[in-house]
Write a protein that holds these residues in place. Structure first.
Motif, short mmCIF file in Angstrom:
data_model
loop_
_atom_site.label_atom_id
_atom_site.label_comp_id
_atom_site.label_asym_id
_atom_site.label_seq_id
_atom_site.Cartn_x
_atom_site.Cartn_y
_atom_site.Cartn_z
N GLN A 1 -19.92 -75.41 -64.09
CA GLN A 1 -19.80 -75.99 -62.76
C GLN A 1 -18.56 -75.52 -62.06
N ASP B 1 -13.44 -70.08 -49.90
CA ASP B 1 -12.48 -70.05 -48.80
C ASP B 1 -12.76 -71.09 -47.71
N TYR B 2 -13.73 -71.94 -47.95
CA TYR B 2 -14.03 -72.98 -46.96
C TYR B 2 -14.69 -74.11 -47.71
N LEU C 1 -16.43 -78.22 -47.51
CA LEU C 1 -17.06 -79.23 -46.66
C LEU C 1 -17.30 -80.49 -47.47
N TYR D 1 -19.97 -83.76 -47.46
CA TYR D 1 -21.21 -84.30 -46.94
C TYR D 1 -21.38 -85.72 -47.46
N PHE E 1 -23.26 -83.76 -42.58
CA PHE E 1 -21.93 -83.17 -42.56
C PHE E 1 -20.90 -84.21 -42.10
N PHE F 1 -20.63 -85.74 -51.27
CA PHE F 1 -20.67 -84.44 -51.96
C PHE F 1 -19.59 -83.54 -51.40
N VAL G 1 -17.64 -72.88 -50.07
CA VAL G 1 -18.32 -71.73 -49.50
C VAL G 1 -17.81 -70.43 -50.12
N GLY H 1 -19.04 -64.93 -47.46
CA GLY H 1 -18.91 -64.34 -46.13
C GLY H 1 -20.13 -64.57 -45.27
N TYR I 1 -23.45 -66.28 -46.82
CA TYR I 1 -22.75 -67.28 -47.61
C TYR I 1 -23.70 -68.23 -48.31
N LYS I 2 -23.16 -68.99 -49.25
CA LYS I 2 -23.91 -70.10 -49.82
C LYS I 2 -22.94 -71.23 -50.14
N LEU I 3 -23.49 -72.43 -50.19
CA LEU I 3 -22.72 -73.62 -50.53
C LEU I 3 -22.94 -73.95 -51.99
N PHE J 1 -22.30 -77.07 -54.51
CA PHE J 1 -22.04 -78.50 -54.42
C PHE J 1 -21.52 -79.08 -55.73
N GLY J 2 -20.72 -80.13 -55.61
CA GLY J 2 -20.40 -80.95 -56.76
C GLY J 2 -21.52 -81.95 -56.99
#
Lengths: 116, 113
Positions: free
Chosen positions: B2, B31-32, B34, B36, B46, B89, B93, B96, B99-101, B103-104
């Motif tokens: 994970q 580098d980014y 989020l 949720y 979001f 959550f 990211v 570039g 991209y894909k997310l 998640f925890g």
């Protein structure tokens, strides 16, 4: 704004049959749509990324012949689970990216699939 | 393995107090980030995000802090309200333009009246 719908919300099917799940962006055009799968008490696992008019990009370990993704328009993507098995039972969630806000995806409410 | 970890499956706080939700990551290419929020039978919505070039981002009652050296971020909610009760959550990211997310597993926050 930025509403994503999924249909159906719940579906029960028999082993060996196929199930189609629809994902629609209702008030925006989605440059990219994503399909996730979530097991109980687990994180959302990305299955594939699709762009309108092109083939989906599948994550490692996801069978592209089993999970067929079609992104026919900027507002509709479909996921078809072919020859479903009980182990395919899960919660499937789609999301859409409008390409406007950095990396912000808008999620549908999810579809609970149960294969008997 | 994970790459995004939310080690607390649940958190309970009193209304009006601060809620602190934590998230750790292992991939230095992220580098980014989020956050949720998810209610039962609904998709995630979001909440707030932060770029790796910042260490703090604030939006009303919600503040996200990023500690890049520790590969750790946290979400502060103050004051907490019963309507904040949900699963939160953390997502990171990479990639570039394609991209894909990631998640925890999420943390269930319960705010008690």
């Amino acid at each position: 704004g930025a509403v994503v719908s999924q249909h159906p919300s719940r579906v029960i099917c028999k082993s060996g049959t196929s199930v189609k799940i629809e994902c629609r962006s209702l008030d925006f055009q989605a440059t990219t749509m994503f399909w996730y799968r979530q097991f109980p008490k687990q994180s959302l696992m990305l299955m594939a990324t699709s762009n309108e008019g092109s083939k989906a990009t599948y994550e490692q370990g996801v069978e592209k012949d089993k999970f067929l993704i079609n992104h026919a328009s900027l507002t509709l993507s479909t996921l078809t689970v072919t020859s479903a098995h009980p182990e395919d039972s899960s919660f499937y969630i789609c999301s859409a990216d409008s390409g406007v806000n950095s990396y912000e995806q808008y999620f549908g409410p999810g579809t609970r699939l149960t294969v008997t | 393995d994970q790459q995004v970890k939310q080690n607390s499956p649940s958190l309970s706080v009193q209304e009006g107090r601060i809620s602190i939700l934590n998230c750790d990551y292992t991939n230095s290419m992220f580098d980014y980030f989020l956050w949720y929020k998810k209610y039962p039978a609904e998709g995630p919505t979001f909440l707030i995000s932060i770029s790796s070039i910042k260490d703090k981002n604030e939006d009303g009652r919600f503040t996200v802090f990023l500690n890049k050296s520790a590969k750790h971020l946290s979400l502060h909610i103050v004051p907490s309200q019963p309507g904040d009760s949900a699963v939160y959550f953390c997502a990171a990211v990479s990639g570039g333009s394609n991209y894909k997310l990631t998640f925890g597993k999420g943390t269930l926050l319960t705010v008690n009246p």
